[in-house]
Every structure is written in structure tokens, then in C-alpha cells.
Write a protein that holds these residues in place. Structure first.
Motif, short mmCIF file in Angstrom:
data_model
loop_
_atom_site.label_atom_id
_atom_site.label_comp_id
_atom_site.label_asym_id
_atom_site.label_seq_id
_atom_site.Cartn_x
_atom_site.Cartn_y
_atom_site.Cartn_z
N THR A 41 9.42 -9.11 10.03
CA THR A 41 8.50 -8.01 10.31
C THR A 41 7.51 -8.36 11.42
O THR A 41 6.67 -7.54 11.77
N GLY A 42 7.58 -9.60 11.96
CA GLY A 42 6.70 -10.01 13.04
C GLY A 42 5.49 -10.78 12.58
O GLY A 42 4.63 -11.13 13.39
N ARG A 43 5.40 -11.07 11.32
CA ARG A 43 4.25 -11.82 10.80
C ARG A 43 4.50 -13.31 10.93
O ARG A 43 5.56 -13.80 10.58
N ARG A 44 3.49 -14.03 11.44
CA ARG A 44 3.58 -15.49 11.57
C ARG A 44 2.44 -16.12 10.78
O ARG A 44 1.29 -15.74 10.94
N THR A 45 2.78 -17.08 9.95
CA THR A 45 1.79 -17.74 9.11
C THR A 45 1.91 -19.25 9.27
O THR A 45 3.01 -19.78 9.26
N THR A 46 0.78 -19.91 9.42
CA THR A 46 0.71 -21.37 9.42
C THR A 46 -0.19 -21.76 8.27
O THR A 46 -1.31 -21.26 8.15
N SER A 47 0.29 -22.65 7.40
CA SER A 47 -0.51 -23.06 6.26
C SER A 47 -0.34 -24.55 6.04
O SER A 47 0.63 -25.16 6.47
N MET A 48 -1.33 -25.13 5.35
CA MET A 48 -1.30 -26.56 5.10
C MET A 48 -2.08 -26.84 3.82
O MET A 48 -3.14 -26.26 3.59
N ASP A 49 -1.54 -27.70 2.98
CA ASP A 49 -2.23 -28.13 1.78
C ASP A 49 -3.19 -29.25 2.15
O ASP A 49 -2.83 -30.19 2.84
N LEU A 50 -4.42 -29.11 1.69
CA LEU A 50 -5.43 -30.13 1.93
C LEU A 50 -5.69 -30.89 0.64
O LEU A 50 -5.36 -30.40 -0.45
N PRO A 51 -6.25 -32.08 0.71
CA PRO A 51 -6.49 -32.85 -0.51
C PRO A 51 -7.37 -32.09 -1.50
O PRO A 51 -8.29 -31.37 -1.11
N GLY A 52 -7.06 -32.26 -2.77
CA GLY A 52 -7.81 -31.58 -3.81
C GLY A 52 -7.33 -30.15 -3.97
O GLY A 52 -6.20 -29.80 -3.61
N PRO A 53 -8.17 -29.28 -4.48
CA PRO A 53 -7.76 -27.89 -4.74
C PRO A 53 -7.95 -26.99 -3.52
O PRO A 53 -8.27 -25.82 -3.65
N PHE A 54 -7.79 -27.54 -2.34
CA PHE A 54 -8.05 -26.78 -1.13
C PHE A 54 -6.75 -26.50 -0.37
O PHE A 54 -5.80 -27.25 -0.45
N GLY A 55 -6.76 -25.46 0.39
CA GLY A 55 -5.63 -25.11 1.25
C GLY A 55 -6.15 -24.37 2.46
O GLY A 55 -7.27 -23.85 2.47
N TRP A 56 -5.35 -24.30 3.50
CA TRP A 56 -5.74 -23.63 4.72
C TRP A 56 -4.60 -22.73 5.16
O TRP A 56 -3.43 -23.10 5.06
N ARG A 57 -4.92 -21.52 5.63
CA ARG A 57 -3.88 -20.59 6.08
C ARG A 57 -4.40 -19.77 7.25
O ARG A 57 -5.53 -19.31 7.24
N SER A 58 -3.55 -19.60 8.24
CA SER A 58 -3.84 -18.75 9.39
C SER A 58 -2.66 -17.80 9.56
O SER A 58 -1.52 -18.23 9.65
N THR A 59 -2.94 -16.49 9.55
CA THR A 59 -1.87 -15.49 9.64
C THR A 59 -2.10 -14.63 10.87
O THR A 59 -3.21 -14.19 11.13
N ARG A 60 -1.01 -14.39 11.61
CA ARG A 60 -1.06 -13.54 12.79
C ARG A 60 0.08 -12.54 12.69
O ARG A 60 1.23 -12.91 12.50
N SER A 61 -0.25 -11.27 12.81
CA SER A 61 0.77 -10.23 12.78
C SER A 61 0.96 -9.70 14.19
O SER A 61 0.00 -9.47 14.92
N THR A 62 2.21 -9.52 14.57
CA THR A 62 2.53 -8.96 15.88
C THR A 62 3.38 -7.74 15.69
O THR A 62 4.11 -7.62 14.70
N ARG A 63 3.32 -6.83 16.62
CA ARG A 63 4.15 -5.63 16.55
C ARG A 63 5.54 -5.92 17.07
O ARG A 63 5.69 -6.59 18.07
N ARG A 64 6.52 -5.40 16.39
CA ARG A 64 7.91 -5.58 16.81
C ARG A 64 8.28 -4.49 17.81
O ARG A 64 7.74 -3.39 17.77
N GLY A 65 9.17 -4.81 18.72
CA GLY A 65 9.69 -3.81 19.65
C GLY A 65 8.88 -3.62 20.90
O GLY A 65 9.08 -2.67 21.62
N ARG A 66 7.93 -4.48 21.18
CA ARG A 66 7.14 -4.36 22.41
C ARG A 66 7.29 -5.57 23.26
O ARG A 66 7.56 -6.61 22.91
#
Length: 66
Positions: A41-66
């Protein structure tokens, strides 16, 4: 409670194909480094588990067909 469909296939070490009712995606990486997911669907996600109960996520959505 709605029923959902999701299936994950391991293609190669560190590469997974995820399929659900509406789309599919490829996930690479993991382990001790970041995971990169690209969806049909054009969605790109980068995530990473950090030590302890923490996590990091970056999500970018792009339009398809352009």
C-alpha cells in the motif's frame, strides 16, 4: 471480536513475507538491528527494539501511482 487473517513466511534468513486480507509486505532485518518493512500500500516502517521495555518506530506513508 472480529476475525483477522495474517500469515508470515520466512523467505531467507532476515527476510519475511507478511500477508493479510488487504495487502502484503516485506520485512528485512531484525535481530539486534533495525527492521525495515515495505507494504504493497506504499507504507514504509522502520522499527527497532531498545533495551528494556522501550521501542522505536518511524512510519512514512507514500501515495501509490505517482
Amino acid at each position: 471480536m472480529p476475525l483477522t487473517f495474517r500469515k508470515t513466511f520466512r523467505i531467507f534468513p532476515g527476510v519475511r513475507l507478511n500477508i493479510n486480507k488487504r495487502s502484503w509486505s516485506i520485512t528485512t532485518g531484525g535481530g539486534r538491528g533495525p527492521r525495515h518493512t515495505t507494504s504493497s500500500t506504499g507504507r514504509r516502517t522502520t522499527s527497532m527494539d531498545l533495551p528494556g521495555p522501550f521501542g522505536w518506530r518511524s512510519t512514512r506513508s507514500t501515495r501509490r501511482g505517482r
